[in-house]
Design a protein around this motif. Structure first.
Motif, PDB file in Angstrom:
ATOM      1  N   GLY A 128       0.847  -1.201   0.000  1.00 30.00           N
ATOM      2  CA  GLY A 128       0.000   0.000   0.000  1.00 30.00           C
ATOM      3  C   GLY A 128       0.876   1.242   0.000  1.00 30.00           C
ATOM      4  N   ALA A 129       1.965   1.180   0.769  1.00 28.00           N
ATOM      5  CA  ALA A 129       2.898   2.312   0.831  1.00 28.00           C
ATOM      6  C   ALA A 129       3.562   2.533  -0.526  1.00 28.00           C
ATOM      7  N   VAL A 130       3.851   1.459  -1.238  1.00 27.85           N
ATOM      8  CA  VAL A 130       4.496   1.596  -2.559  1.00 27.85           C
ATOM      9  C   VAL A 130       3.574   2.351  -3.522  1.00 27.85           C
ATOM     10  N   ILE A 131       2.277   2.055  -3.466  1.00 26.18           N
ATOM     11  CA  ILE A 131       1.325   2.749  -4.351  1.00 26.18           C
ATOM     12  C   ILE A 131       1.234   4.238  -3.966  1.00 26.18           C
ATOM     13  N   ALA A 132       1.212   4.509  -2.667  1.00 26.09           N
ATOM     14  CA  ALA A 132       1.136   5.904  -2.211  1.00 26.09           C
ATOM     15  C   ALA A 132       2.404   6.667  -2.596  1.00 26.09           C
ATOM     16  N   PHE A 133       3.551   6.022  -2.442  1.00 23.00           N
ATOM     17  CA  PHE A 133       4.852   6.619  -2.798  1.00 23.00           C
ATOM     18  C   PHE A 133       4.865   6.954  -4.291  1.00 23.00           C
ATOM     19  N   THR A 134       4.336   6.059  -5.090  1.00 24.75           N
ATOM     20  CA  THR A 134       4.290   6.252  -6.549  1.00 24.75           C
ATOM     21  C   THR A 134       3.538   7.541  -6.894  1.00 24.75           C
ATOM     22  N   ARG A 135       2.401   7.745  -6.233  1.00 25.40           N
ATOM     23  CA  ARG A 135       1.570   8.921  -6.545  1.00 25.40           C
ATOM     24  C   ARG A 135       2.276  10.213  -6.148  1.00 25.40           C
ATOM     25  N   SER A 136       2.894  10.185  -4.980  1.00 26.36           N
ATOM     26  CA  SER A 136       3.562  11.388  -4.492  1.00 26.36           C
ATOM     27  C   SER A 136       4.756  11.748  -5.385  1.00 26.36           C
ATOM     28  N   LEU A 137       5.558  10.730  -5.761  1.00 29.12           N
ATOM     29  CA  LEU A 137       6.715  10.991  -6.624  1.00 29.12           C
ATOM     30  C   LEU A 137       6.287  11.469  -8.008  1.00 29.12           C
ATOM     31  N   ALA A 138       5.168  10.942  -8.497  1.00 33.47           N
ATOM     32  CA  ALA A 138       4.700  11.355  -9.835  1.00 33.47           C
ATOM     33  C   ALA A 138       4.505  12.862  -9.862  1.00 33.47           C
ATOM     34  N   ARG A 139       3.913  13.405  -8.794  1.00 35.33           N
ATOM     35  CA  ARG A 139       3.702  14.865  -8.749  1.00 35.33           C
ATOM     36  C   ARG A 139       5.018  15.621  -8.631  1.00 35.33           C
ATOM     37  N   GLU A 140       5.951  15.063  -7.838  1.00 37.55           N
ATOM     38  CA  GLU A 140       7.222  15.774  -7.641  1.00 37.55           C
ATOM     39  C   GLU A 140       8.111  15.771  -8.878  1.00 37.55           C
ATOM     40  N   LEU A 141       8.053  14.688  -9.646  1.00 35.48           N
ATOM     41  CA  LEU A 141       9.070  14.515 -10.682  1.00 35.48           C
ATOM     42  C   LEU A 141       8.596  14.839 -12.092  1.00 35.48           C
ATOM     43  N   ALA A 142       7.322  15.186 -12.232  1.00 32.95           N
ATOM     44  CA  ALA A 142       6.806  15.464 -13.578  1.00 32.95           C
ATOM     45  C   ALA A 142       7.565  16.614 -14.231  1.00 32.95           C
ATOM     46  N   ARG A 143       7.946  17.602 -13.417  1.00 31.24           N
ATOM     47  CA  ARG A 143       8.651  18.761 -13.988  1.00 31.24           C
ATOM     48  C   ARG A 143      10.012  18.360 -14.570  1.00 31.24           C
ATOM     49  N   ASP A 144      10.531  17.221 -14.131  1.00 35.50           N
ATOM     50  CA  ASP A 144      11.807  16.711 -14.662  1.00 35.50           C
ATOM     51  C   ASP A 144      11.586  15.732 -15.818  1.00 35.50           C
ATOM     52  N   ARG A 145      10.365  15.686 -16.301  1.00 36.55           N
ATOM     53  CA  ARG A 145       9.983  14.757 -17.382  1.00 36.55           C
ATOM     54  C   ARG A 145      10.268  13.293 -17.009  1.00 36.55           C
ATOM     55  N   ILE A 146      10.043  13.013 -15.736  1.00 40.70           N
ATOM     56  CA  ILE A 146      10.162  11.630 -15.249  1.00 40.70           C
ATOM     57  C   ILE A 146       8.749  11.146 -14.912  1.00 40.70           C
ATOM     58  N   THR A 147       8.343  10.027 -15.495  1.00 44.78           N
ATOM     59  CA  THR A 147       7.048   9.466 -15.108  1.00 44.78           C
ATOM     60  C   THR A 147       7.268   8.414 -14.020  1.00 44.78           C
ATOM     61  N   VAL A 148       6.283   8.308 -13.140  1.00 46.53           N
ATOM     62  CA  VAL A 148       6.381   7.355 -12.029  1.00 46.53           C
ATOM     63  C   VAL A 148       5.068   6.575 -11.966  1.00 46.53           C
ATOM     64  N   ASN A 149       5.146   5.284 -12.198  1.00 48.26           N
ATOM     65  CA  ASN A 149       3.953   4.438 -12.185  1.00 48.26           C
ATOM     66  C   ASN A 149       4.221   3.158 -11.406  1.00 48.26           C
ATOM     67  N   ALA A 150       3.140   2.441 -11.116  1.00 47.02           N
ATOM     68  CA  ALA A 150       3.282   1.158 -10.422  1.00 47.02           C
ATOM     69  C   ALA A 150       2.578   0.071 -11.226  1.00 47.02           C
ATOM     70  N   ILE A 151       3.107  -1.128 -11.130  1.00 49.91           N
ATOM     71  CA  ILE A 151       2.409  -2.313 -11.648  1.00 49.91           C
ATOM     72  C   ILE A 151       1.966  -3.119 -10.428  1.00 49.91           C
ATOM     73  N   ALA A 152       0.704  -3.536 -10.435  1.00 48.85           N
ATOM     74  CA  ALA A 152       0.196  -4.361  -9.344  1.00 48.85           C
ATOM     75  C   ALA A 152      -0.087  -5.767  -9.878  1.00 48.85           C
ATOM     76  N   PRO A 153       0.881  -6.677  -9.690  1.00 53.30           N
ATOM     77  CA  PRO A 153       0.638  -8.046 -10.160  1.00 53.30           C
ATOM     78  C   PRO A 153      -0.323  -8.776  -9.221  1.00 53.30           C
ATOM     79  N   GLY A 154      -1.087  -9.700  -9.790  1.00 59.44           N
ATOM     80  CA  GLY A 154      -1.809 -10.654  -8.949  1.00 59.44           C
ATOM     81  C   GLY A 154      -0.837 -11.746  -8.544  1.00 59.44           C
TER      82      GLY A 154
END
Ligand SMILES: NC(=O)c1ccc[n+]([C@@H]2O[C@H](COP(=O)([O-])OP(=O)(O)OC[C@H]3O[C@@H](n4cnc5c(N)ncnc54)[C@H](O)[C@@H]3O)[C@@H](O)[C@H]2O)c1
Length: 252
Positions: free
Chosen positions: A161-187
């Motif tokens: 759960g923390a990994v998904i939350a971290f992903t969202r927060s970093l996505a906002r921080e790093l967009a200005r650097d043209r870095i995308t941040v996403n997560a894959i949730a495997p079953g």
């Protein structure tokens, strides 16, 4: 349309299991691969090179800031930069399944260390290189467990759960650097580690296929296309997302 320029992509926990399937597929697409793992990194990179890929292995514990700093330095030197990081290393297959009140605080902290401090350390270490790249890609390997909430692995569920939350927060921080941040949730996936630990029998049929639209076991090869997409130039406007790859078990 011009074919994409290959990227240099570091994959933690890339020496075996889902991580190795990721490395093999990215290498087949022409990307340069850095395998960072506690064990087996050199051998795994050797297998990729034998198949014609550009790959190096670095022994690395994602919990150690020194190790991940060293990994980033070696990768930058060898390939003159890093364009992508896949935070795949995680504690899962070796965990004892038990009710939450039997999980010790040391077990809780260890899972949090590898599964949440690890991705944090690695993201920090490669950030200058991703900034330089101008088309940086960070992909965190989460899980569907924070959505489903299975019992007897509360530390693991909380860590993902923390990994998904971290992903969202970093996505906002790093967009200005043209870095995308996403997560894959495997079953639940029949990885090497799962099979070695006989987790597929200990965890029960319920976790394996119940509730899936596609009624079969999941294997590492089912995950590689999602990663290839998220690191591609074509996914440059996709960030902060968690992509469930589980045969339609959960809908996010
Ligand atoms: N297998 C599943 O059912 C499943 C489902 C959802 C998510 N995941 C996640 O996918 C990822 C890979 O899972 P897997 O089943 O292939 O696991 P695995 O146990 O088979 O492989 C994990 C790899 O990570 C490495 N590793 C472990 N700790 C490390 C550390 N501290 N530093 C560096 N490397 C380390 C191991 O050496 C191994 O090569 C994990 O993050 C896991 O939580 C797995």
């Amino acid at each position: 349309m011009k074919p994409e320029q290959p990227k240099t992509i570091a994959v933690t926990g890339g020496a075996s299991g889902i991580g190795y399937a990721f490395c093999e597929h990215l290498a087949q697409l022409g990307h340069r691969i850095v395998i960072a793992d506690l064990r087996g990194a050199d051998e795994a990179a050797g297998k990729l090179r034998a198949a014609g890929a550009r790959a190096i292995g670095v022994k690395c514990d994602v919990v150690s800031e020194d190790d991940v700093g060293n990994m980033a330095r070696i990768a930058e030197k060898e390939f003159e930069g890093i364009d992508g990081l896949v935070n795949n290393a995680g504690l899962f297959t070796t965990l004892a399944l038990k009710p939450f009140d039997q999980i010790t605080s040391a077990e809780w902290m260890r899972v949090m260390e590898v599964n949440t401090l690890g991705p944090f350390n690695c993201a920090k270490a490669v950030l200058p290189a991703l900034r330089k790249s101008g088309r940086g890609r960070l992909v965190n390997i989460a899980s569907t467990v924070p959505i489903k909430g299975p019992p007897n692995m509360a530390h693991y569920v909380a860590s993902k759960g923390a990994v998904i939350a971290f992903t969202r927060s970093l996505a906002r921080e790093l967009a200005r650097d043209r870095i995308t941040v996403n997560a894959i949730a495997p079953g639940f996936t029949l990885s090497e580690g799962v099979l070695q630990a006989d987790l597929q029998n200990r965890i029960g049929d319920n976790a394996r296929t119940t509730g899936r639209c596609i009624q079969r076991d999941q294997v590492p090869a089912d995950l590689v296309g999602a990663l290839a997409y998220l690191v591609s130039d074509g996914a440059g406007f996709v960030t902060g997302q968690t992509l469930a790859v589980d045969g339609g078990g959960v809908f996010l």
